[in-house]
Design an enzyme around this catalytic site. Structure first.
Site, PDB file in Angstrom:
ATOM      1  N   PHE A   1       0.866  -1.177   0.000  1.00  0.00           N
ATOM      2  CA  PHE A   1       0.000   0.000   0.000  1.00  0.00           C
ATOM      3  C   PHE A   1       0.909   1.236   0.000  1.00  0.00           C
ATOM      4  O   PHE A   1       1.565   1.528   1.005  1.00  0.00           O
ATOM      5  CB  PHE A   1      -0.874  -0.037   1.259  1.00  0.00           C
TER       6      PHE A   1
ATOM      7  N   LEU B   1       1.286   4.926  -0.028  1.00  0.00           N
ATOM      8  CA  LEU B   1       0.713   6.266   0.121  1.00  0.00           C
ATOM      9  C   LEU B   1       1.768   7.277   0.600  1.00  0.00           C
ATOM     10  O   LEU B   1       1.938   8.342   0.009  1.00  0.00           O
ATOM     11  CB  LEU B   1      -0.445   6.194   1.139  1.00  0.00           C
TER      12      LEU B   1
ATOM     13  N   GLU C   1       4.955   9.540   1.512  1.00  0.00           N
ATOM     14  CA  GLU C   1       6.097  10.029   0.726  1.00  0.00           C
ATOM     15  C   GLU C   1       7.088  10.744   1.640  1.00  0.00           C
ATOM     16  O   GLU C   1       6.729  11.112   2.768  1.00  0.00           O
ATOM     17  CB  GLU C   1       5.596  10.998  -0.351  1.00  0.00           C
TER      18      GLU C   1
ATOM     19  N   GLY D   1      13.669  -7.471  36.136  1.00  0.00           N
ATOM     20  CA  GLY D   1      14.669  -7.827  35.109  1.00  0.00           C
ATOM     21  C   GLY D   1      14.120  -8.802  34.078  1.00  0.00           C
ATOM     22  O   GLY D   1      14.443  -8.708  32.885  1.00  0.00           O
TER      23      GLY D   1
ATOM     24  N   GLU E   1      -1.001   4.023  10.901  1.00  0.00           N
ATOM     25  CA  GLU E   1      -2.433   4.213  10.597  1.00  0.00           C
ATOM     26  C   GLU E   1      -2.903   5.618  10.984  1.00  0.00           C
ATOM     27  O   GLU E   1      -4.037   5.802  11.423  1.00  0.00           O
ATOM     28  CB  GLU E   1      -3.307   3.168  11.313  1.00  0.00           C
TER      29      GLU E   1
HETATM   30  C1  LIG Z   1       6.705   0.543  10.505  1.00  0.00           C
HETATM   31  C2  LIG Z   1       5.935   1.455   9.614  1.00  0.00           C
HETATM   32  C3  LIG Z   1       5.219   0.919   8.548  1.00  0.00           C
HETATM   33  C4  LIG Z   1       4.518   1.764   7.675  1.00  0.00           C
HETATM   34  N1  LIG Z   1       3.859   1.211   6.589  1.00  0.00           N
HETATM   35  C5  LIG Z   1       3.282   2.036   5.672  1.00  0.00           C
HETATM   36  C6  LIG Z   1       2.724   1.490   4.472  1.00  0.00           C
HETATM   37  O1  LIG Z   1       2.704   0.270   4.245  1.00  0.00           O
HETATM   38  N2  LIG Z   1       2.195   2.341   3.558  1.00  0.00           N
HETATM   39  C7  LIG Z   1       2.192   3.706   3.744  1.00  0.00           C
HETATM   40  O2  LIG Z   1       1.696   4.407   2.860  1.00  0.00           O
HETATM   41  N3  LIG Z   1       2.729   4.246   4.870  1.00  0.00           N
HETATM   42  C8  LIG Z   1       3.279   3.455   5.833  1.00  0.00           C
HETATM   43  N4  LIG Z   1       3.843   3.979   6.968  1.00  0.00           N
HETATM   44  C9  LIG Z   1       3.902   5.427   7.108  1.00  0.00           C
HETATM   45  C10 LIG Z   1       2.995   5.984   8.179  1.00  0.00           C
HETATM   46  O3  LIG Z   1       1.651   5.901   7.761  1.00  0.00           O
HETATM   47  C11 LIG Z   1       3.472   7.435   8.393  1.00  0.00           C
HETATM   48  O4  LIG Z   1       4.729   7.381   9.065  1.00  0.00           O
HETATM   49  C12 LIG Z   1       2.496   8.248   9.176  1.00  0.00           C
HETATM   50  O5  LIG Z   1       1.310   8.456   8.437  1.00  0.00           O
HETATM   51  C13 LIG Z   1       3.092   9.614   9.541  1.00  0.00           C
HETATM   52  O6  LIG Z   1       3.656  10.267   8.435  1.00  0.00           O
HETATM   53  P1  LIG Z   1       5.149  10.872   8.563  1.00  0.00           P
HETATM   54  O7  LIG Z   1       6.018   9.815   9.115  1.00  0.00           O
HETATM   55  O8  LIG Z   1       5.518  11.480   7.278  1.00  0.00           O
HETATM   56  O9  LIG Z   1       5.026  12.013   9.659  1.00  0.00           O
HETATM   57  P2  LIG Z   1       4.578  13.521   9.431  1.00  0.00           P
HETATM   58  O10 LIG Z   1       3.384  13.598   8.568  1.00  0.00           O
HETATM   59  O11 LIG Z   1       5.774  14.314   9.031  1.00  0.00           O
HETATM   60  O12 LIG Z   1       4.203  13.909  10.922  1.00  0.00           O
HETATM   61  C14 LIG Z   1       5.211  13.893  11.960  1.00  0.00           C
HETATM   62  C15 LIG Z   1       4.550  14.044  13.298  1.00  0.00           C
HETATM   63  O13 LIG Z   1       3.936  15.319  13.372  1.00  0.00           O
HETATM   64  C16 LIG Z   1       2.804  15.277  14.212  1.00  0.00           C
HETATM   65  N5  LIG Z   1       1.650  15.838  13.471  1.00  0.00           N
HETATM   66  C17 LIG Z   1       1.331  15.647  12.173  1.00  0.00           C
HETATM   67  N6  LIG Z   1       0.212  16.339  11.852  1.00  0.00           N
HETATM   68  C18 LIG Z   1      -0.180  16.976  12.982  1.00  0.00           C
HETATM   69  C19 LIG Z   1      -1.271  17.842  13.304  1.00  0.00           C
HETATM   70  N7  LIG Z   1      -2.220  18.175  12.421  1.00  0.00           N
HETATM   71  N8  LIG Z   1      -1.350  18.311  14.578  1.00  0.00           N
HETATM   72  C20 LIG Z   1      -0.404  17.982  15.506  1.00  0.00           C
HETATM   73  N9  LIG Z   1       0.622  17.168  15.248  1.00  0.00           N
HETATM   74  C21 LIG Z   1       0.746  16.661  14.006  1.00  0.00           C
HETATM   75  C22 LIG Z   1       2.594  13.803  14.589  1.00  0.00           C
HETATM   76  O14 LIG Z   1       3.119  13.598  15.880  1.00  0.00           O
HETATM   77  C23 LIG Z   1       3.407  13.051  13.571  1.00  0.00           C
HETATM   78  O15 LIG Z   1       3.889  11.810  14.091  1.00  0.00           O
HETATM   79  C24 LIG Z   1       4.519   3.171   7.883  1.00  0.00           C
HETATM   80  C25 LIG Z   1       5.228   3.707   8.970  1.00  0.00           C
HETATM   81  C26 LIG Z   1       5.932   2.872   9.827  1.00  0.00           C
HETATM   82  C27 LIG Z   1       6.700   3.478  10.966  1.00  0.00           C
END
Ligand SMILES: Cc1cc2nc3c(=O)[nH]c(=O)nc-3n(C[C@H](O)[C@H](O)[C@H](O)COP(=O)(O)OP(=O)(O)OC[C@H]3O[C@@H](n4cnc5c(N)ncnc54)[C@H](O)[C@@H]3O)c2cc1C
Length: 388
Positions: free
Chosen positions: A128, A130, A132, A345, A368
């Site tokens: 999946f 999505l 970037e 421990g 998610e």
């Molecule tokens: C192990 C793992 C597996 C994954 N698998 C998938 C996958 O299969 N497919 C896929 O598409 N994605 C996947 N992801 C991505 C995941 O969905 C994203 O990491 C997540 O949606 C957050 O996006 P970002 O990391 O770019 O954080 P950003 O969008 O940069 O956000 C960083 C932080 O900012 C804070 N934040 C963001 N918006 C707000 C707001 N409006 N108000 C206050 N705080 C905010 C939150 O604390 C957030 O954690 C995966 C991530 C991990 C760690």
């Protein structure tokens, strides 16, 4: 609202609980603590057993050969299925059948033949795509990957990060911008084969999770036929969003299952471990940790069942699913942490399941949709559309 399980649901829960305790836990004891797969012959034997029980394909609609269970039953089962070391990310090591990409049920007949049916038969795996480098919390605005029409094809250029399992996948859903002038109305979902020219897995990214590594993807003039558009041109965001909201409910349930098991282990241990001449269970400091665990578990459980009930009634459930997701993921982290503390421990060792739960549960506050984004969405629902 009556959220008391029916007699049938109670029987299902008892059957799944027995299955986990008698079949999964003893096998898991022989595996590496970070294992995410069963040996082939055990996997096949247990999958057949699950089929005989009528539970195979929990998230697959009945018309495609799945169990077709309602969401409340799905939640009750998920709570049981996650009660083992690998249970948070690989409940029962996948012997209940994995849902794969639910969006494919909306595919055309031709796409179903090429992707959905092979995926359901276990011949093809999908990813999946999505998120970037420019961000995953707000994909509607963040998506920079572009798809440009060229005759009967589209040419895709761009990159993705954190895409689970793309290194082992045969195909995947890639969300790309097809109209630069629009946000959520300018994204299209493409079915992409991983052996297409221009598709590259640039890097496997190791995370706290023991299974399904995340990957970084690069698309260089990736040519995809128009017939591989899933849904409508510029209709990709709705496809992504619907799936993510719905999935948050069983996602919350898996955290509850782990918390329930952690609490059970903590209670057992506190009752038999002695320090300073008395059982841990007699110490108020320990009792309060156990009480706080119980409050965390029950509040997550009721909120998750309430969200599942909304799904089953066909009512809007986005806010309830978001609340369940954020409460259960935060509560789950606290419960595992307290259970580790009570175990001293031993809680830190790989002999017990806590350290894997502790690591993997941490991801759940970001995966998610980060919990801050859940709060942002809930605020939008409570305060109205004026909030951006
Ligand atoms: C192990 C793992 C597996 C994954 N698998 C998938 C996958 O299969 N497919 C896929 O598409 N994605 C996947 N992801 C991505 C995941 O969905 C994203 O990491 C997540 O949606 C957050 O996006 P970002 O990391 O770019 O954080 P950003 O969008 O940069 O956000 C960083 C932080 O900012 C804070 N934040 C963001 N918006 C707000 C707001 N409006 N108000 C206050 N705080 C905010 C939150 O604390 C957030 O954690 C995966 C991530 C991990 C760690």
């Amino acid at each position: 609202m009556n959220l008391e399980p029916t007699e049938e649901q109670k029987q299902i829960v008892a059957t799944v609980r027995r299955f986990v305790r008698e079949e999964i836990v003893p096998l898991e004891a022989k595996l590496d603590p970070d294992a995410s797969e069963l040996p082939r012959e055990d996997f096949e034997r247990l999958t057949n057993k699950v089929r005989e029980m009528g539970f195979w394909g929990l998230d697959i609609p009945a018309e495609y050969g799945g169990a077709g269970v309602d969401m409340v039953t799905r939640v009750l089962m998920a709570i049981e299925m996650s009660q083992h070391r690998a249970g948070l990310y690989v409940p029962c090591y996948g012997v209940f059948g994995t849902a794969g990409l639910a969006q494919l049920y909306e595919a055309t007949e031709d796409q179903k033949q090429r992707y959905l049916h092979p995926m359901l038969r276990g011949e093809k795996r999908g990813f999946f795509g999505l998120t970037e480098p420019s961000g995953g919390s707000d994909p509607a605005r963040a998506i920079r990957t572009r798809a440009v029409r060229d005759g009967d094809d589209w040419i895709i250029n761009g990159s993705k990060v954190f895409i689970s399992g793309a290194d082992r996948a045969h195909f995947g859903l890639v969300f790309a911008r097809t109209d630069a002038s629009k946000g959520r109305g300018g994204v299209t979902c493409f079915l992409v084969d991983t052996d297409m020219k221009g598709f590259h897995v640039r890097r496997v990214v190791h995370t706290l999770r023991s299974s399904h590594y995340a990957t970084e993807l690069q698309f260089e003039d990736l040519r995809v036929p128009n017939a591989n558009i899933l849904g409508e041109v510029n209709g990709g965001f709705a496809i992504a969003n619907e799936r993510l909201s719905r999935q948050r409910v069983p996602y919350a349930a898996a955290c509850i299952g782990v918390a329930v098991k952690a609490q059970e282990l903590a209670i057992e241990y506190a009752k038999q471990r002695e320090t300073f001449g008395a059982r841990l269970a007699t110490r108020q400091a320990v009792q309060w940790m156990i009480i706080d665990n119980e409050i965390d578990i029950r509040s997550s459980l009721w909120l998750t069942l309430a969200a599942a009930d909304k799904v089953d009634r066909g009512e809007p459930f986005r806010m309830e699913a978001g609340i369940a997701k954020l409460v259960a993921t935060e509560a789950g982290g606290r419960v595992v942490d307290r259970a580790m503390q009570i175990h001293g421990g031993y809680g830190m060792t790989k002999d017990l399941p806590f350290e894997r739960w502790y690591r993997e549960m941490r991801i759940r506050r970001v995966g998610e949709g980060p919990n801050e984004v859940q709060r942002h969405v809930i605020a939008r629902d409570l305060l109205g559309g004026s909030l951006r």
